[in-house]
Write a protein that holds these residues in place. Structure first.
Motif, PDB file in Angstrom:
ATOM      1  N   ALA A  74       0.811  -1.222   0.000  1.00 33.31           N
ATOM      2  CA  ALA A  74       0.000   0.000   0.000  1.00 33.31           C
ATOM      3  C   ALA A  74       0.843   1.270   0.000  1.00 33.31           C
ATOM      4  N   VAL A  75       2.048   1.204   0.591  1.00 36.40           N
ATOM      5  CA  VAL A  75       2.888   2.404   0.683  1.00 36.40           C
ATOM      6  C   VAL A  75       3.815   2.534  -0.525  1.00 36.40           C
ATOM      7  N   SER A  76       4.701   1.565  -0.701  1.00 31.26           N
ATOM      8  CA  SER A  76       5.699   1.701  -1.770  1.00 31.26           C
ATOM      9  C   SER A  76       5.315   0.987  -3.064  1.00 31.26           C
ATOM     10  N   GLY A  77       4.595  -0.140  -2.949  1.00 29.52           N
ATOM     11  CA  GLY A  77       4.187  -0.842  -4.156  1.00 29.52           C
ATOM     12  C   GLY A  77       3.260   0.004  -5.010  1.00 29.52           C
ATOM     13  N   SER A  78       2.234   0.559  -4.386  1.00 28.77           N
ATOM     14  CA  SER A  78       1.283   1.425  -5.090  1.00 28.77           C
ATOM     15  C   SER A  78       1.727   2.880  -5.092  1.00 28.77           C
ATOM     16  N   GLY A  79       2.693   3.215  -4.241  1.00 27.80           N
ATOM     17  CA  GLY A  79       3.086   4.605  -4.033  1.00 27.80           C
ATOM     18  C   GLY A  79       3.454   5.406  -5.271  1.00 27.80           C
ATOM     19  N   PRO A  80       4.195   4.823  -6.248  1.00 32.51           N
ATOM     20  CA  PRO A  80       4.499   5.615  -7.435  1.00 32.51           C
ATOM     21  C   PRO A  80       3.261   6.174  -8.128  1.00 32.51           C
ATOM     22  N   ALA A  81       2.163   5.417  -8.105  1.00 32.39           N
ATOM     23  CA  ALA A  81       0.930   5.920  -8.723  1.00 32.39           C
ATOM     24  C   ALA A  81       0.420   7.158  -7.990  1.00 32.39           C
ATOM     25  N   TYR A  82       0.585   7.177  -6.665  1.00 27.09           N
ATOM     26  CA  TYR A  82       0.155   8.347  -5.903  1.00 27.09           C
ATOM     27  C   TYR A  82       0.969   9.578  -6.333  1.00 27.09           C
ATOM     28  N   VAL A  83       2.274   9.371  -6.510  1.00 25.09           N
ATOM     29  CA  VAL A  83       3.147  10.485  -6.905  1.00 25.09           C
ATOM     30  C   VAL A  83       2.800  10.971  -8.301  1.00 25.09           C
ATOM     31  N   PHE A  84       2.567  10.048  -9.215  1.00 21.40           N
ATOM     32  CA  PHE A  84       2.223  10.439 -10.577  1.00 21.40           C
ATOM     33  C   PHE A  84       0.896  11.200 -10.593  1.00 21.40           C
ATOM     34  N   TYR A  85      -0.045  10.753  -9.776  1.00 19.38           N
ATOM     35  CA  TYR A  85      -1.327  11.458  -9.715  1.00 19.38           C
ATOM     36  C   TYR A  85      -1.150  12.849  -9.108  1.00 19.38           C
ATOM     37  N   PHE A  86      -0.252  12.970  -8.134  1.00 19.09           N
ATOM     38  CA  PHE A  86       0.039  14.284  -7.560  1.00 19.09           C
ATOM     39  C   PHE A  86       0.547  15.226  -8.649  1.00 19.09           C
TER      40      PHE A  86
ATOM     41  N   LEU B 260      -4.197  10.662   2.459  1.00 21.51           N
ATOM     42  CA  LEU B 260      -3.250   9.592   2.174  1.00 21.51           C
ATOM     43  C   LEU B 260      -3.450   8.404   3.107  1.00 21.51           C
ATOM     44  N   GLU B 261      -3.791   8.673   4.348  1.00 20.03           N
ATOM     45  CA  GLU B 261      -4.061   7.572   5.272  1.00 20.03           C
ATOM     46  C   GLU B 261      -5.222   6.719   4.780  1.00 20.03           C
ATOM     47  N   ARG B 262      -6.254   7.372   4.263  1.00 18.69           N
ATOM     48  CA  ARG B 262      -7.401   6.621   3.731  1.00 18.69           C
ATOM     49  C   ARG B 262      -7.006   5.861   2.470  1.00 18.69           C
ATOM     50  N   ALA B 263      -6.177   6.478   1.635  1.00 18.33           N
ATOM     51  CA  ALA B 263      -5.742   5.824   0.397  1.00 18.33           C
ATOM     52  C   ALA B 263      -4.905   4.582   0.694  1.00 18.33           C
ATOM     53  N   VAL B 264      -3.954   4.711   1.614  1.00 21.67           N
ATOM     54  CA  VAL B 264      -3.100   3.580   1.968  1.00 21.67           C
ATOM     55  C   VAL B 264      -3.934   2.478   2.620  1.00 21.67           C
ATOM     56  N   ALA B 265      -4.881   2.861   3.476  1.00 23.48           N
ATOM     57  CA  ALA B 265      -5.749   1.868   4.115  1.00 23.48           C
ATOM     58  C   ALA B 265      -6.569   1.116   3.077  1.00 23.48           C
ATOM     59  N   ALA B 266      -7.037   1.829   2.044  1.00 24.64           N
ATOM     60  CA  ALA B 266      -7.822   1.178   0.994  1.00 24.64           C
ATOM     61  C   ALA B 266      -6.972   0.197   0.199  1.00 24.64           C
TER      62      ALA B 266
ATOM     63  N   LEU C 126       6.600  22.305 -15.332  1.00 23.31           N
ATOM     64  CA  LEU C 126       6.949  22.753 -13.985  1.00 23.31           C
ATOM     65  C   LEU C 126       6.626  21.685 -12.937  1.00 23.31           C
ATOM     66  N   ALA C 127       5.448  21.064 -13.058  1.00 20.73           N
ATOM     67  CA  ALA C 127       5.034  20.061 -12.078  1.00 20.73           C
ATOM     68  C   ALA C 127       5.941  18.839 -12.124  1.00 20.73           C
ATOM     69  N   ARG C 128       6.209  18.356 -13.321  1.00 23.14           N
ATOM     70  CA  ARG C 128       7.057  17.160 -13.466  1.00 23.14           C
ATOM     71  C   ARG C 128       8.466  17.416 -12.916  1.00 23.14           C
ATOM     72  N   ALA C 129       9.064  18.529 -13.317  1.00 23.23           N
ATOM     73  CA  ALA C 129      10.433  18.814 -12.885  1.00 23.23           C
ATOM     74  C   ALA C 129      10.505  19.087 -11.386  1.00 23.23           C
ATOM     75  N   THR C 130       9.460  19.695 -10.832  1.00 23.85           N
ATOM     76  CA  THR C 130       9.450  19.980  -9.394  1.00 23.85           C
ATOM     77  C   THR C 130       9.445  18.698  -8.581  1.00 23.85           C
ATOM     78  N   VAL C 131       8.594  17.768  -8.941  1.00 25.87           N
ATOM     79  CA  VAL C 131       8.510  16.507  -8.193  1.00 25.87           C
ATOM     80  C   VAL C 131       9.766  15.674  -8.400  1.00 25.87           C
ATOM     81  N   ALA C 132      10.262  15.620  -9.637  1.00 21.95           N
ATOM     82  CA  ALA C 132      11.481  14.850  -9.896  1.00 21.95           C
ATOM     83  C   ALA C 132      12.669  15.445  -9.150  1.00 21.95           C
ATOM     84  N   GLY C 133      12.792  16.764  -9.178  1.00 20.48           N
ATOM     85  CA  GLY C 133      13.900  17.416  -8.498  1.00 20.48           C
ATOM     86  C   GLY C 133      13.807  17.289  -6.990  1.00 20.48           C
TER      87      GLY C 133
END
Length: 274
Positions: A174-186, A258-264, A207-214
């Motif tokens: 729930a945290v790291s396995g699915s986590g990249p999808a959360y970041v991409f959605y952000f 995020l707590e609800r998302a990880v719990a789901a 701007l959004a892509r470079a900000t998160v990657a950086g």
């Protein structure tokens, strides 16, 4: 970093979709080659066919012997269909590494009755560029040599973190396995917010892509600083960042969401067991 000498001479990879193929590439990058590597994939991609030919791997061979390690990288829902076709080669001395979300050791053991050396693992998609992280659990029968072998196989695509109890694998999922999808959605959401603020779509997306990657790379390189410290370094009292954080850190802000998302996600991993 694992080298070819550290990898087993006989490996069977069952499932070579995105994650299975990423692992295979990681092993190949460390020098693994030869007919001791068997790949079971009914719909091989051109890239998989090319890699198998280049490295001398056997793709969908008719006859397979029990390998030193067997890695399951199929969809969890396909376990019942696939298990009978591999049960004969999943012997008592074969290390079984499963990256099937939700499928517990008991589920695997019921379908592969001769096997006893089980490791459950959950890598994530940055494995495709060697920057993944895997959470893993070893069944009690797994000795030190097999534990080291499992780590060697998984470390070919990034870091490995071991958890002490099997239920925690669902939390890892729930945290790291699915986590990249959360970041991409952000990044998607930050892009849309930028557009709403008046930026052209292409500019907002860049701007959004470079900000998160950086920011991610800064976090990686700042091992001595906590995420909270890095956040505070950006935040001037009464400034623009502070104004935004008042929204994100409100009682109904990002943390409870995020707590609800990880719990789901964790709950869904549990539903996939059996």
């Amino acid at each position: 970093m694992a080298e070819a000498a550290d990898l087993p001479r006989s490996i069977t990879l069952v499932g070579a979709g995105k994650m299975g193929f990423a692992l295979l590439q990681g092993w190949a990058a460390r020098g693994l080659s030869g007919a001791g590597v068997s790949i079971v994939e009914p719909q091989p991609s051109p890239a998989l066919v090319s890699l198998a030919q280049e490295r001398g791997f056997r793709l969908n061979p008719e006859n397979r012997e029990a390998p030193r390690a067997l890695l399951l990288a199929i969809k969890p829902q396909a376990l019942d269909q696939v298990a009978p076709t591999i049960a004969a080669e999943a012997g008592a001395d074969t290390l079984i590494v499963s990256i099937l979300a939700g499928k517990r050791v008991a589920d695997l053991s019921a379908r592969l009755p001769q096997a006893r050396l089980f490791v459950r693992a959950m890598p994530n998609t940055p494995a495709a560029i060697g920057r993944g992280i895997t959470g893993a659990f070893a069944a009690p029968a797994v000795d030190a040599d097999n534990l080291a072998l499992a780590e060697t196989l998984l470390a070919a695509v990034g870091e490995v973190v071991w958890v002490e109890s099997e239920p925690l694998v669902d939390a890892v999922t729930a945290v790291s396995g699915s986590g990249p999808a959360y970041v991409f959605y952000f990044v998607e959401c930050l892009t849309r917010a930028g557009i709403e603020a008046g930026l052209p779509e292409e500019t907002a997306a860049r701007l959004a892509r470079a900000t998160v990657a950086g920011a991610g790379e800064l976090l990686r390189q700042s091992a001595d600083a906590t995420p909270a410290t890095l956040r505070q370094n950006v935040t001037s009292p009464g400034g623009t960042t502070a104004a935004a954080l008042e929204v994100l850190m409100a009682d109904d802000g990002l943390a409870p969401l995020l707590e609800r998302a990880v719990a789901a996600a964790k709950r869904r991993a549990g539903e996939l067991s059996g």
